[in-house]
Design a protein around this motif. Structure first.
Motif, PDB file in Angstrom:
ATOM      1  N   LEU A  89       0.811  -1.217   0.000  1.00  0.00           N
ATOM      2  CA  LEU A  89       0.000   0.000   0.000  1.00  0.00           C
ATOM      3  C   LEU A  89       0.847   1.271   0.000  1.00  0.00           C
ATOM      4  O   LEU A  89       0.323   2.360   0.235  1.00  0.00           O
ATOM      5  CB  LEU A  89      -0.927   0.015   1.225  1.00  0.00           C
ATOM      6  N   ARG A  90       2.147   1.136  -0.254  1.00  0.00           N
ATOM      7  CA  ARG A  90       3.034   2.301  -0.262  1.00  0.00           C
ATOM      8  C   ARG A  90       4.224   2.022  -1.170  1.00  0.00           C
ATOM      9  O   ARG A  90       4.331   0.962  -1.774  1.00  0.00           O
ATOM     10  CB  ARG A  90       3.485   2.652   1.150  1.00  0.00           C
ATOM     11  N   ALA A  91       5.112   3.018  -1.259  1.00  0.00           N
ATOM     12  CA  ALA A  91       6.285   2.882  -2.110  1.00  0.00           C
ATOM     13  C   ALA A  91       7.056   1.613  -1.737  1.00  0.00           C
ATOM     14  O   ALA A  91       7.178   1.266  -0.566  1.00  0.00           O
ATOM     15  CB  ALA A  91       7.186   4.101  -1.949  1.00  0.00           C
ATOM     16  N   GLY A  92       7.569   0.952  -2.742  1.00  0.00           N
ATOM     17  CA  GLY A  92       8.266  -0.310  -2.541  1.00  0.00           C
ATOM     18  C   GLY A  92       7.451  -1.516  -2.967  1.00  0.00           C
ATOM     19  O   GLY A  92       7.971  -2.627  -3.027  1.00  0.00           O
ATOM     20  N   SER A  93       6.170  -1.290  -3.285  1.00  0.00           N
ATOM     21  CA  SER A  93       5.340  -2.398  -3.741  1.00  0.00           C
ATOM     22  C   SER A  93       5.794  -2.877  -5.112  1.00  0.00           C
ATOM     23  O   SER A  93       6.224  -2.086  -5.952  1.00  0.00           O
ATOM     24  CB  SER A  93       3.877  -1.967  -3.811  1.00  0.00           C
ATOM     25  N   HIS A  94       5.695  -4.190  -5.351  1.00  0.00           N
ATOM     26  CA  HIS A  94       5.984  -4.747  -6.660  1.00  0.00           C
ATOM     27  C   HIS A  94       4.767  -4.688  -7.573  1.00  0.00           C
ATOM     28  O   HIS A  94       4.861  -5.067  -8.745  1.00  0.00           O
ATOM     29  CB  HIS A  94       6.429  -6.209  -6.529  1.00  0.00           C
ATOM     30  N   TRP A  95       3.643  -4.272  -7.053  1.00  0.00           N
ATOM     31  CA  TRP A  95       2.415  -4.152  -7.832  1.00  0.00           C
ATOM     32  C   TRP A  95       2.001  -2.681  -7.886  1.00  0.00           C
ATOM     33  O   TRP A  95       2.407  -1.874  -7.033  1.00  0.00           O
ATOM     34  CB  TRP A  95       1.273  -4.928  -7.167  1.00  0.00           C
ATOM     35  N   PRO A  96       1.167  -2.299  -8.846  1.00  0.00           N
ATOM     36  CA  PRO A  96       0.569  -0.965  -8.785  1.00  0.00           C
ATOM     37  C   PRO A  96      -0.185  -0.800  -7.461  1.00  0.00           C
ATOM     38  O   PRO A  96      -0.814  -1.747  -6.975  1.00  0.00           O
ATOM     39  CB  PRO A  96      -0.398  -0.954  -9.973  1.00  0.00           C
ATOM     40  N   LEU A  97      -0.096   0.389  -6.855  1.00  0.00           N
ATOM     41  CA  LEU A  97      -0.750   0.599  -5.561  1.00  0.00           C
ATOM     42  C   LEU A  97      -2.253   0.349  -5.649  1.00  0.00           C
ATOM     43  O   LEU A  97      -2.875  -0.120  -4.689  1.00  0.00           O
ATOM     44  CB  LEU A  97      -0.466   2.012  -5.064  1.00  0.00           C
ATOM     45  N   ARG A  98      -2.847   0.651  -6.800  1.00  0.00           N
ATOM     46  CA  ARG A  98      -4.279   0.388  -6.989  1.00  0.00           C
ATOM     47  C   ARG A  98      -4.581  -1.093  -6.812  1.00  0.00           C
ATOM     48  O   ARG A  98      -5.613  -1.473  -6.242  1.00  0.00           O
ATOM     49  CB  ARG A  98      -4.711   0.867  -8.375  1.00  0.00           C
ATOM     50  N   GLU A  99      -3.671  -1.958  -7.287  1.00  0.00           N
ATOM     51  CA  GLU A  99      -3.868  -3.395  -7.175  1.00  0.00           C
ATOM     52  C   GLU A  99      -3.867  -3.828  -5.711  1.00  0.00           C
ATOM     53  O   GLU A  99      -4.714  -4.604  -5.269  1.00  0.00           O
ATOM     54  CB  GLU A  99      -2.757  -4.134  -7.931  1.00  0.00           C
ATOM     55  N   GLY A 100      -2.901  -3.322  -4.944  1.00  0.00           N
ATOM     56  CA  GLY A 100      -2.848  -3.679  -3.528  1.00  0.00           C
ATOM     57  C   GLY A 100      -4.081  -3.219  -2.766  1.00  0.00           C
ATOM     58  O   GLY A 100      -4.625  -3.958  -1.941  1.00  0.00           O
ATOM     59  N   ARG A 101      -4.522  -2.004  -3.045  1.00  0.00           N
ATOM     60  CA  ARG A 101      -5.731  -1.501  -2.366  1.00  0.00           C
ATOM     61  C   ARG A 101      -6.942  -2.352  -2.721  1.00  0.00           C
ATOM     62  O   ARG A 101      -7.759  -2.696  -1.856  1.00  0.00           O
ATOM     63  CB  ARG A 101      -5.980  -0.044  -2.757  1.00  0.00           C
ATOM     64  N   THR A 150     -14.000  -1.422   2.404  1.00  0.00           N
ATOM     65  CA  THR A 150     -14.284  -1.519   3.840  1.00  0.00           C
ATOM     66  C   THR A 150     -13.052  -1.253   4.701  1.00  0.00           C
ATOM     67  O   THR A 150     -13.172  -1.140   5.919  1.00  0.00           O
ATOM     68  CB  THR A 150     -14.812  -2.925   4.195  1.00  0.00           C
ATOM     69  N   GLY A 151     -11.856  -1.190   4.100  1.00  0.00           N
ATOM     70  CA  GLY A 151     -10.630  -1.205   4.886  1.00  0.00           C
ATOM     71  C   GLY A 151     -10.244  -2.638   5.205  1.00  0.00           C
ATOM     72  O   GLY A 151     -11.024  -3.577   4.997  1.00  0.00           O
ATOM     73  N   SER A 152      -9.034  -2.821   5.719  1.00  0.00           N
ATOM     74  CA  SER A 152      -8.563  -4.184   5.926  1.00  0.00           C
ATOM     75  C   SER A 152      -9.145  -4.842   7.167  1.00  0.00           C
ATOM     76  O   SER A 152      -9.428  -6.041   7.178  1.00  0.00           O
ATOM     77  CB  SER A 152      -7.032  -4.198   6.015  1.00  0.00           C
ATOM     78  N   GLY A 153      -9.297  -4.077   8.249  1.00  0.00           N
ATOM     79  CA  GLY A 153      -9.749  -4.686   9.498  1.00  0.00           C
ATOM     80  C   GLY A 153      -8.663  -5.477  10.202  1.00  0.00           C
ATOM     81  O   GLY A 153      -8.950  -6.207  11.157  1.00  0.00           O
ATOM     82  N   LEU A 154      -7.407  -5.351   9.762  1.00  0.00           N
ATOM     83  CA  LEU A 154      -6.306  -6.041  10.413  1.00  0.00           C
ATOM     84  C   LEU A 154      -6.059  -5.472  11.810  1.00  0.00           C
ATOM     85  O   LEU A 154      -6.513  -4.372  12.122  1.00  0.00           O
ATOM     86  CB  LEU A 154      -5.035  -5.907   9.565  1.00  0.00           C
ATOM     87  N   PRO A 155      -5.346  -6.204  12.670  1.00  0.00           N
ATOM     88  CA  PRO A 155      -5.037  -5.673  14.007  1.00  0.00           C
ATOM     89  C   PRO A 155      -4.366  -4.304  13.934  1.00  0.00           C
ATOM     90  O   PRO A 155      -3.677  -3.984  12.960  1.00  0.00           O
ATOM     91  CB  PRO A 155      -4.081  -6.735  14.586  1.00  0.00           C
ATOM     92  N   ALA A 156      -4.562  -3.496  14.944  1.00  0.00           N
ATOM     93  CA  ALA A 156      -4.018  -2.135  14.985  1.00  0.00           C
ATOM     94  C   ALA A 156      -2.506  -2.165  14.770  1.00  0.00           C
ATOM     95  O   ALA A 156      -1.788  -2.970  15.361  1.00  0.00           O
ATOM     96  CB  ALA A 156      -4.336  -1.487  16.331  1.00  0.00           C
ATOM     97  N   GLY A 157      -2.028  -1.275  13.894  1.00  0.00           N
ATOM     98  CA  GLY A 157      -0.608  -1.183  13.614  1.00  0.00           C
ATOM     99  C   GLY A 157      -0.124  -2.095  12.504  1.00  0.00           C
ATOM    100  O   GLY A 157       1.031  -1.989  12.083  1.00  0.00           O
ATOM    101  N   TRP A 158      -0.968  -3.006  12.026  1.00  0.00           N
ATOM    102  CA  TRP A 158      -0.580  -3.915  10.942  1.00  0.00           C
ATOM    103  C   TRP A 158      -0.858  -3.273   9.585  1.00  0.00           C
ATOM    104  O   TRP A 158      -1.784  -2.466   9.443  1.00  0.00           O
ATOM    105  CB  TRP A 158      -1.363  -5.212  11.016  1.00  0.00           C
TER     106      TRP A 158
END
Length: 282
Positions: A89-101, A150-158
């Motif tokens: 979801l940020r710089a350094g991704s191997h995919w387009p950021l749109r794909e990760g989102r 919806t957002g990820s819903g992952l634990p806080a800080g993840w």
């Protein structure tokens, strides 16, 4: 060895079921949803308590490129194994950021299976993904799916981390993944995400922060001339040459109907060889 097999796929040989050192776990096939992750977790649970030191994930189209003692030595020297990993979801991704989102911040629902002709006919629907941020449509992986933001819903800080599903992990790392699978927020994210097999293991282990992972899958792939993220099928002696030159431990995906000379040449390179540079596998 544990073999996790599509229960609707081809029949397995009787000797595999009877072999004392092979465990057979049957599960649903398919791709795009959490099925591969759930099957990996089932296989890891089966391995628990059997003295396993590392778990190497391979498919039926993987084939070794280097002698197994070299793999054993590399794993022992690696810390907690090797697994490709990058933020999605940020710089350094191997995919387009749109794909990760789209994959990991939307809740996906499968609507219906699709054959090749239906996939081609419905592919233009995916243009809606570029026109607004609330909904996504996907016709890959043989199903029509719709996602809602919806957002990820992952634990806080993840945050989500991506990488190849084909990992090579220490048992300590595997135990951490099994523990994370008991967290309902983690599993809810996995079940509603798209192609979560390319993020689940990395997301758990990198967010933990205590694991030493070499950033490679240790696999040779050839994406030249391909589309939609699938590597080219390997079937020639030139493929063998390029795969060997990569220094990877496994190549994928090999054509089961490749000429016999291809398999003979691959096998000829698997005898233990002189010491190689420790950098060759990184």
């Amino acid at each position: 060895m544990v073999l996790n097999h599509d229960r609707d796929g081809c029949e397995l040989a009787d000797w595999l079921h009877a072999h004392e050192r092979v465990g057979v776990v049957l599960g649903p096939g398919g791709r795009g949803d959490a099925g591969l992750v759930l099957r990996w977790l089932d296989a890891a649970r089966w391995l628990g308590g059997r003295g396993v030191t590392h778990v190497v994930t391979i498919s039926g189209q993987d084939y070794p490129l280097r002698p197994l003692p070299e793999l054993h030595r590399a794993l022992a020297e690696s810390g907690d194994g090797f697994a490709e990993h990058f933020p999605v979801l940020r710089a350094g991704s191997h995919w387009p950021l749109r794909e990760g989102r789209s994959r990991y911040l939307y809740s996906w629902r499968s609507l219906r299976p699709l054959g090749p002709r239906a996939k081609a006919r419905l592919r233009p629907l995916q243009l809606v993904n570029r026109l607004q941020p609330w909904w996504r449509v996907n016709v890959s992986y043989d199903r029509l799916r719709v996602g809602r933001r919806t957002g990820s819903g992952l634990p806080a800080g993840w945050e989500p981390w991506g990488g190849s599903f084909f990992t090579n992990l220490s048992w300590r790392a595997v135990e951490r993944v099994l523990a994370a699978a008991e967290d309902e927020s983690v599993m809810a994210w996995a079940r509603r995400s798209l192609v979560v097999d390319e993020a689940f293991l990395q997301t758990v282990l990198v967010n933990d922060g205590s694991f030493a992972l070499v950033d490679t899958a240790g696999r040779y792939y050839d994406f030249s001339g391909t589309r939609h993220g699938s590597p080219r099928t390997l079937a020639t002696l030139d493929d063998v040459r390029r795969a060997r030159a990569s220094g990877a431990f496994f190549g994928r995906k090999w054509d089961p109907d490749a000429p016999e000379q291809v398999w003979a040449t691959l096998d000829a390179g698997l005898a233990p060889s002189a010491e190689r540079s420790p950098e060759a596998w990184r």
